[in-house]
Design a protein around this motif. Structure first.
Motif, PDB file in Angstrom:
ATOM      1  N   SER A  25      28.400  54.716  39.022  1.00  0.00           N
ATOM      2  CA  SER A  25      27.948  56.100  40.310  1.00  0.00           C
ATOM      3  C   SER A  25      27.051  56.000  40.044  1.00  0.00           C
ATOM      4  O   SER A  25      25.936  56.545  41.017  1.00  0.00           O
ATOM      5  N   ALA A  26      25.843  56.148  38.369  1.00  0.00           N
ATOM      6  CA  ALA A  26      25.313  57.336  38.975  1.00  0.00           C
ATOM      7  C   ALA A  26      23.552  55.872  39.439  1.00  0.00           C
ATOM      8  O   ALA A  26      22.585  56.083  39.808  1.00  0.00           O
ATOM      9  N   ALA A  27      23.694  54.771  38.912  1.00  0.00           N
ATOM     10  CA  ALA A  27      22.748  53.450  39.192  1.00  0.00           C
ATOM     11  C   ALA A  27      22.848  53.013  40.798  1.00  0.00           C
ATOM     12  O   ALA A  27      22.424  52.695  41.511  1.00  0.00           O
ATOM     13  N   PHE A  28      23.885  53.613  41.647  1.00  0.00           N
ATOM     14  CA  PHE A  28      24.649  53.241  42.770  1.00  0.00           C
ATOM     15  C   PHE A  28      23.812  53.575  43.211  1.00  0.00           C
ATOM     16  O   PHE A  28      23.355  54.498  44.661  1.00  0.00           O
ATOM     17  N   HIS A  29      24.097  55.968  43.022  1.00  0.00           N
ATOM     18  CA  HIS A  29      23.673  56.386  44.121  1.00  0.00           C
ATOM     19  C   HIS A  29      23.076  58.111  43.517  1.00  0.00           C
ATOM     20  O   HIS A  29      21.857  58.361  44.263  1.00  0.00           O
ATOM     21  N   LEU A  30      22.478  57.547  42.184  1.00  0.00           N
ATOM     22  CA  LEU A  30      21.403  58.240  41.836  1.00  0.00           C
ATOM     23  C   LEU A  30      19.993  57.462  41.035  1.00  0.00           C
ATOM     24  O   LEU A  30      18.860  58.613  42.114  1.00  0.00           O
ATOM     25  N   LEU A  31      19.476  56.737  40.786  1.00  0.00           N
ATOM     26  CA  LEU A  31      18.879  56.083  40.341  1.00  0.00           C
ATOM     27  C   LEU A  31      17.597  55.234  41.602  1.00  0.00           C
ATOM     28  O   LEU A  31      16.316  55.678  41.274  1.00  0.00           O
ATOM     29  N   PRO A  32      18.246  55.373  42.218  1.00  0.00           N
ATOM     30  CA  PRO A  32      17.588  54.020  43.730  1.00  0.00           C
ATOM     31  C   PRO A  32      16.313  55.677  43.930  1.00  0.00           C
ATOM     32  O   PRO A  32      15.544  55.267  43.798  1.00  0.00           O
ATOM     33  N   ARG A  33      16.377  56.458  43.977  1.00  0.00           N
ATOM     34  CA  ARG A  33      15.555  57.349  44.632  1.00  0.00           C
ATOM     35  C   ARG A  33      14.613  58.273  43.871  1.00  0.00           C
ATOM     36  O   ARG A  33      13.695  58.538  43.417  1.00  0.00           O
ATOM     37  N   VAL A  34      15.034  58.099  42.712  1.00  0.00           N
ATOM     38  CA  VAL A  34      14.211  58.266  41.331  1.00  0.00           C
ATOM     39  C   VAL A  34      13.380  57.228  41.150  1.00  0.00           C
ATOM     40  O   VAL A  34      12.171  57.598  40.851  1.00  0.00           O
ATOM     41  N   ASP A  48      14.319  47.955  34.281  1.00  0.00           N
ATOM     42  CA  ASP A  48      15.769  47.433  34.200  1.00  0.00           C
ATOM     43  C   ASP A  48      16.731  48.767  33.841  1.00  0.00           C
ATOM     44  O   ASP A  48      16.733  48.903  32.534  1.00  0.00           O
ATOM     45  N   VAL A  49      17.512  48.212  34.882  1.00  0.00           N
ATOM     46  CA  VAL A  49      18.411  49.162  34.774  1.00  0.00           C
ATOM     47  C   VAL A  49      19.526  48.208  34.352  1.00  0.00           C
ATOM     48  O   VAL A  49      20.383  47.516  35.568  1.00  0.00           O
ATOM     49  N   ARG A  50      20.535  48.840  33.644  1.00  0.00           N
ATOM     50  CA  ARG A  50      21.330  48.091  32.951  1.00  0.00           C
ATOM     51  C   ARG A  50      23.377  48.855  33.628  1.00  0.00           C
ATOM     52  O   ARG A  50      22.617  49.841  33.075  1.00  0.00           O
ATOM     53  N   ILE A  51      24.020  48.804  33.977  1.00  0.00           N
ATOM     54  CA  ILE A  51      24.989  49.695  33.878  1.00  0.00           C
ATOM     55  C   ILE A  51      25.571  48.752  32.661  1.00  0.00           C
ATOM     56  O   ILE A  51      26.649  47.637  32.488  1.00  0.00           O
ATOM     57  N   VAL A  52      26.598  50.015  32.173  1.00  0.00           N
ATOM     58  CA  VAL A  52      27.041  50.188  30.450  1.00  0.00           C
ATOM     59  C   VAL A  52      28.155  51.560  30.841  1.00  0.00           C
ATOM     60  O   VAL A  52      28.099  52.381  31.389  1.00  0.00           O
ATOM     61  N   PRO A  53      29.666  50.778  30.908  1.00  0.00           N
ATOM     62  CA  PRO A  53      30.625  51.331  30.844  1.00  0.00           C
ATOM     63  C   PRO A  53      30.278  52.608  29.599  1.00  0.00           C
ATOM     64  O   PRO A  53      29.892  52.507  28.802  1.00  0.00           O
ATOM     65  N   ASP A  54      31.072  54.190  30.786  1.00  0.00           N
ATOM     66  CA  ASP A  54      30.963  55.288  30.064  1.00  0.00           C
ATOM     67  C   ASP A  54      31.687  55.560  28.906  1.00  0.00           C
ATOM     68  O   ASP A  54      32.532  56.432  29.452  1.00  0.00           O
TER      69      ASP A  54
END
Length: 212
Positions: A25-34, A48-54
């Motif tokens: 959810s951070a990769a989808f909704h927060l990081l783009p504007r950053v 290089d953004v990778r989605i990793v299970p928390d």
């Protein structure tokens, strides 16, 4: 790894790649504007953004093991030797099929996620929460299943952004748990001006999350 910051006064620009790990959810909704703002200042730097299970060592483990430079994680982090900083906190909410008259009576959909001891204690004291009938990999699957009427789920508020129309959201009331979101990196990397600039942009998530 990433390139070092060049002499800006001489017209040089930093170049290279920063490896950033984050939960879905951070990769989808927060990081783009950053990353838009960061990219405007550092056009020759690739992130290089990778989605990793928390889950388990998860994102923090990627940083500790040298596979990522910065991670956006749920706090607390239980690995030594990392620099951790809280960015914001957010409440957990109840997601359920829209129109259901008694969402707390529904079967519970569980999902794999790191959470704080305080959250675990709160969950354990809620007599209305039944044992999870279904366990899935991430919060995106949770919302899809709730939308199809399979049950309800307790998820962080950020996970409900762009939830399917058939999913309703309600607050959990006074004393509900909070998810603390922050970043992790290494002490060595904090000496890089480029990494510090990215971390500075991550600090703006506090204001961004408040309006989600």
């Amino acid at each position: 790894m990433f390139g070092q910051v060049g002499d800006q006064s001489a017209g040089c620009q930093a170049s290279g790649t920063i490896r950033l790990a984050a939960f879905r959810s951070a990769a989808f909704h927060l990081l783009p504007r950053v990353l838009v703002r960061f990219g405007q200042r550092h056009p020759k730097v690739t992130v290089d953004v990778r989605i990793v299970p928390d889950l388990g060592r998860g994102i923090a483990g990627e940083v500790a093991d040298g596979r990522a430079d910065v991670g956006v994680v749920s706090l607390p982090v239980y690995l030594n030797g990392l620099v951790c900083k809280e960015l914001y906190d957010e409440p957990y909410v109840l997601a359920y099929p829209a129109g259901h008259p008694d969402p707390r009576s529904l079967p519970m959909i569980d999902w794999h996620e790191n959470c704080s001891d305080e959250t675990r204690r709160w969950l354990a004291t809620q007599e209305w929460i039944p044992p999870g009938d279904t366990t899935v990999e991430d919060d995106g699957v949770v919302l899809s299943m709730a939308g199809h009427g399979l049950g309800a789920a307790i998820v962080p508020r950020l996970s409900t952004v762009d939830a399917p129309p058939k999913v309703a959201i309600t607050e959990l009331g006074d004393g509900a748990p909070q998810r603390r979101v922050g970043y992790v990196t290494t002490r060595e990397l904090t000496r890089s001006a480029l990494i510090r600039d990215l971390l500075g942009e991550l600090h703006t998530l506090r204001a961004s999350a408040s309006v989600i």
